[in-house]
Design a protein around this motif. Structure first.
Motif: not given
Length: 150
Positions: A104-112
């Motif tokens: 999840a933290p990586e998904l949110l980083r990629r989302l930004a």
């Protein structure tokens, strides 16, 4: 292709498209071209469903002609994955699951990162993504090791 937004599904789908001379069907690309950035529009989900239905019609014909097809849909629920696996089997086609498991933290980083670069991907607010992460049903080992044979 199985995974959440920003997991790398479309990137891998493009690679597989070239490797296997496949027809890649990515609903988000069609949606953005037809309707723009309409994720906030109440009609978005209905439109998305219609695009996926149309793409499946195209996929059925391509499979009947012996063409490899990549469905870049996300397939968040096991039930949906099983449905499309059965559809392929009825057509005499084999199927494979390609799952991109990203924390999840990586998904949110990629989302930004993705939201900062306009293109053929939807702008997705972080507040929308967090519940999706919770709802997503990861494929079990049985799904990942099984391959439908035609």
């Amino acid at each position: 292709m199985v995974g959440l937004p920003c997991s790398g599904k479309t990137t891998l789908a493009r690679e597989l498209e070239q490797r296997y001379s496949a027809l890649r069907l990515t609903p988000d690309e069609w949606q953005v071209r037809l309707f723009g950035q309409d994720a906030a529009d109440p009609r978005h989900n209905g439109r998305h469903g219609l695009i996926e239905a149309l793409q499946w019609d195209i996929a059925e014909r391509a499979l009947a002609l012996g063409t490899n097809v990549i469905l870049d849909y996300g397939f968040w629920a096991r039930e949906e994955r099983e449905d499309f696996r059965a559809r392929a089997k009825r057509l005499g086609a084999s199927s494979e699951v390609h799952f991109l498991d990203v924390p999840a933290p990586e998904l949110l980083r990629r989302l930004a990162q993705r939201n900062a670069q306009p293109g053929l991907s939807f702008h997705i607010a972080e507040e929308m993504m967090k519940p999706w992460i919770e709802r997503f049903q990861k494929p079990g080992v049985d799904e990942l090791q099984r391959r439908n044979q035609s």
